[in-house]
Design a protein around this motif. Sequence first.
Motif, short mmCIF file in Angstrom:
data_model
loop_
_atom_site.label_atom_id
_atom_site.label_comp_id
_atom_site.label_asym_id
_atom_site.label_seq_id
_atom_site.Cartn_x
_atom_site.Cartn_y
_atom_site.Cartn_z
N ILE A 137 0.93 -1.24 0.00
CA ILE A 137 -0.15 0.06 -0.01
C ILE A 137 0.89 1.17 -0.02
O ILE A 137 1.76 1.25 0.80
CB ILE A 137 -0.66 0.09 1.30
N ARG A 151 0.74 5.52 -0.20
CA ARG A 151 -0.20 6.70 -0.26
C ARG A 151 0.62 7.92 -0.70
O ARG A 151 1.84 8.08 -0.27
CB ARG A 151 -0.69 6.87 1.19
N THR A 163 -4.31 6.59 -3.00
CA THR A 163 -3.57 5.50 -2.65
C THR A 163 -3.44 4.39 -3.93
O THR A 163 -4.36 4.29 -4.83
CB THR A 163 -4.59 4.94 -1.76
N ALA A 171 -8.17 2.04 0.20
CA ALA A 171 -7.58 0.95 1.20
C ALA A 171 -7.99 1.32 2.64
O ALA A 171 -7.36 0.78 3.48
CB ALA A 171 -6.06 0.85 0.91
N HIS A 224 -9.87 0.02 4.54
CA HIS A 224 -10.52 -1.05 5.36
C HIS A 224 -9.32 -2.02 5.12
O HIS A 224 -9.74 -3.35 5.63
CB HIS A 224 -12.05 -1.49 4.85
N LEU A 225 -8.15 -1.88 4.48
CA LEU A 225 -7.13 -2.78 4.13
C LEU A 225 -6.03 -2.48 4.60
O LEU A 225 -5.63 -1.56 5.33
CB LEU A 225 -6.98 -2.99 2.71
N SER A 226 -5.35 -3.99 4.98
CA SER A 226 -3.78 -3.59 5.25
C SER A 226 -2.94 -4.81 4.85
O SER A 226 -3.53 -5.80 4.11
CB SER A 226 -3.73 -3.97 7.05
N VAL A 227 -1.75 -4.54 4.85
CA VAL A 227 -0.78 -5.41 4.17
C VAL A 227 -1.06 -6.77 4.50
O VAL A 227 -1.07 -7.11 5.93
CB VAL A 227 0.66 -4.89 4.31
N GLU A 259 -3.56 -8.63 4.17
CA GLU A 259 -4.84 -9.13 4.33
C GLU A 259 -5.77 -9.46 3.00
O GLU A 259 -5.49 -8.95 2.06
CB GLU A 259 -5.79 -7.89 4.70
#
Length: 269
Positions: A217, A219, A224, A245, A247-250, A252
């Motif tokens: 991810i 930014r 993003t 992103a 609601h997301l993280s690396v 996931e």
Amino acid sequence: MQRPSARRDVMNPTQPTDDGSGMGLCGLDLMADQHRLAWLFRAVSAGEFLAVTAADAPAARRSVLESNNLAHETLAEWIEQGDRRGIRLTPRGRRLCVALVALRAEHARLLSHLGVAFAEDVRLLDRVAVRTSARNEFVARVASTMKGTLREDVLLEVAGRRFIKAAITQASVAALGLRPGIEVFALIKASSVFLLPTGEEEAHASHNTLAGTVSHIQRDGDTTEVTVDLGSGLTAVATGKAALAAHLSVGEPCVAAFRPSAVILGRVA
């Protein structure tokens, strides 16, 4: 007729040909600095691991992702651990680079034998070669076509026995000569891809959906960029507003989705 010398450093993938053309074979400039394989060639010279500066990281990382997508297998791995970042070639990637170095040497000898006039023809082929700005480039094989009133739905198989659909005009299908078994390039702009949490695919049944895992991810202000590892050497890139992103993280799981009409098809003549 003066002939260019064939003497050159075949292990330097970015060295131009002696006639200054820097041409590849059959219109493909495989060895130029701007080619996606250039970073892989540099990794060959570096040994086991090619360290990349922060300034060069975006270009090098993109080179790795695009090369793997188009190869249908993993040619190189992008490693990023703290301040350490760079490229590690797989055995397959190293073998490919060695093969292309040998091809380049043979190409140099061919130009030396045929002379400058032939080199001019190769330059012409390079000028008509096409590159794209699409961040998502997949090699696919046509599985089937379904004709509608104005457009045709083309079902494509990509790596890992995954399928995506492209909706294009019947005129385009005819112009490309599409039929089952034909190999094509499928291009999707990153801005046309949106990301879903896993389990929400049914709510977007009319879209192409590819499940994967968030691998990166980045930014930049209110924009993003998210990279999704789809497995089988494939990745998808999505760009959008910061909420893309949220609601997301690396690491996931997620689903990359895009409309069939967002898929552009191309075919090597």
